[in-house]
Motif scaffolding. Sequence first.
Motif, short mmCIF file in Angstrom:
data_model
loop_
_atom_site.label_atom_id
_atom_site.label_comp_id
_atom_site.label_asym_id
_atom_site.label_seq_id
_atom_site.Cartn_x
_atom_site.Cartn_y
_atom_site.Cartn_z
N GLY A 171 37.59 56.28 61.03
CA GLY A 171 36.99 55.23 61.84
C GLY A 171 36.06 54.33 61.05
N ARG A 172 35.76 54.72 59.82
CA ARG A 172 34.95 53.88 58.95
C ARG A 172 35.76 52.68 58.46
N GLN A 173 35.04 51.70 57.95
CA GLN A 173 35.69 50.48 57.44
C GLN A 173 35.53 50.41 55.92
N LEU A 174 36.55 49.92 55.27
CA LEU A 174 36.52 49.67 53.82
C LEU A 174 36.73 48.18 53.59
N ILE A 175 35.78 47.55 52.91
CA ILE A 175 35.89 46.14 52.57
C ILE A 175 36.07 46.03 51.06
N ASP A 176 37.05 45.25 50.64
CA ASP A 176 37.31 45.04 49.22
C ASP A 176 36.53 43.85 48.68
N SER A 177 36.04 44.00 47.47
CA SER A 177 35.40 42.89 46.77
C SER A 177 35.79 42.92 45.30
N TYR A 178 35.90 41.75 44.71
CA TYR A 178 35.99 41.73 43.25
C TYR A 178 34.74 42.38 42.69
N HIS A 179 34.88 43.04 41.56
CA HIS A 179 33.72 43.64 40.91
C HIS A 179 32.80 42.53 40.41
N CYS A 180 31.51 42.79 40.45
CA CYS A 180 30.53 41.78 40.02
C CYS A 180 30.32 41.82 38.51
N SER A 181 31.39 42.01 37.78
CA SER A 181 31.34 42.09 36.32
C SER A 181 31.01 40.73 35.71
N ARG A 182 30.54 40.75 34.48
CA ARG A 182 30.29 39.51 33.77
C ARG A 182 31.57 38.67 33.67
N TYR A 183 32.70 39.34 33.39
CA TYR A 183 33.96 38.63 33.26
C TYR A 183 34.31 37.88 34.54
N ASN A 184 34.26 38.57 35.68
CA ASN A 184 34.62 37.92 36.95
C ASN A 184 33.67 36.77 37.28
N GLN A 185 32.41 36.92 36.92
CA GLN A 185 31.47 35.83 37.17
C GLN A 185 31.71 34.67 36.21
N ASN A 186 32.00 34.98 34.95
CA ASN A 186 32.20 33.92 33.96
C ASN A 186 33.42 33.07 34.26
N ILE A 187 34.49 33.68 34.77
CA ILE A 187 35.71 32.90 35.04
C ILE A 187 35.69 32.27 36.43
N GLY A 188 34.63 32.51 37.19
CA GLY A 188 34.51 31.90 38.51
C GLY A 188 35.23 32.64 39.61
N ARG A 189 35.77 33.81 39.31
CA ARG A 189 36.42 34.60 40.35
C ARG A 189 35.41 35.06 41.39
N LEU A 190 34.17 35.28 40.94
CA LEU A 190 33.12 35.74 41.83
C LEU A 190 31.84 35.00 41.49
N ASN A 191 31.15 34.55 42.54
CA ASN A 191 29.82 33.98 42.36
C ASN A 191 28.95 34.50 43.49
N ALA A 192 27.69 34.06 43.54
CA ALA A 192 26.77 34.59 44.54
C ALA A 192 27.28 34.35 45.95
N ALA A 193 27.79 33.14 46.22
CA ALA A 193 28.25 32.82 47.58
C ALA A 193 29.44 33.69 47.99
N ILE A 194 30.39 33.86 47.08
CA ILE A 194 31.58 34.66 47.38
C ILE A 194 31.19 36.12 47.60
N PHE A 195 30.28 36.60 46.77
CA PHE A 195 29.84 38.00 46.87
C PHE A 195 29.05 38.22 48.16
N GLU A 196 28.17 37.30 48.46
CA GLU A 196 27.35 37.43 49.68
C GLU A 196 28.21 37.43 50.94
N ALA A 197 29.33 36.72 50.90
CA ALA A 197 30.21 36.68 52.08
C ALA A 197 30.75 38.07 52.40
N VAL A 198 30.94 38.90 51.38
CA VAL A 198 31.41 40.27 51.61
C VAL A 198 30.35 41.06 52.38
N PHE A 199 29.09 40.90 52.01
CA PHE A 199 28.02 41.62 52.67
C PHE A 199 27.78 41.07 54.08
N GLU A 200 27.97 39.78 54.25
CA GLU A 200 27.90 39.20 55.60
C GLU A 200 28.96 39.82 56.50
#
Length: 205
Positions: A171-200
């Motif tokens: 009954g629990r929920q699993l939400i997927d997110s890209y890892h907040c690695s330096r690589y993902n942030q450097n290539i623009g796959r993940l930024n603060a806004a995209i990451f925050e949307a997962v927590f929202e």
Amino acid sequence: EPPRDCPLCPRLAAFRQDLRARHPDWWNAPVPHFGDLEAWLAIVGLAPGMWGANRTGRPFTGDYPGGLLFATLLKFGLAKGEYDASRDDGLRLEGAIILNAVKCLPPGNKPLPIEEANCRPFLTAAIGALPEVRTFIALGRVAHDNLCRVAGVSLAMAKFSHGAVHRLPSGRQLIDSYHCSRYNQNIGRLNAAIFEAVFEKALAL
């Protein structure tokens, strides 16, 4: 938690011993979970980072990914205090806990499948000791796959996709997110806004 000299994965144990010789003041051991034992949210990462948890002894502490993760937790009221990249900075989590799929630093940040399997009982036990958790955030595919295996969910039926929400048999929920690695942030796959949307999304469930 595994013992400090956990022998289950010979490759990781040898790497740990090498790093102890090179950096005797580092943690250089399996990294324990960090956070609130009455958490409703569990964040699951891949494994300790070389310059982060393997050095400091606290998940995501002291490396690039930790900057974004802890800033996000602070923004959403899931952490209190001030993050100063040290396990002694006084930061505490409220309503959240951080776990890793693999407890020891793997060379190149890439654990082998057998190493993931060896460590999975520790993840299973940690989750079993968190009865209030209702939502998981998996940071990356390795965390997603291991959470699914712990939950008894077919990977074919619950494929990793950033932002996807999977309902687990418990009954629990699993939400997927890209890892907040330096690589993902450097290539623009993940930024603060995209990451925050997962927590929202987690807060809205």
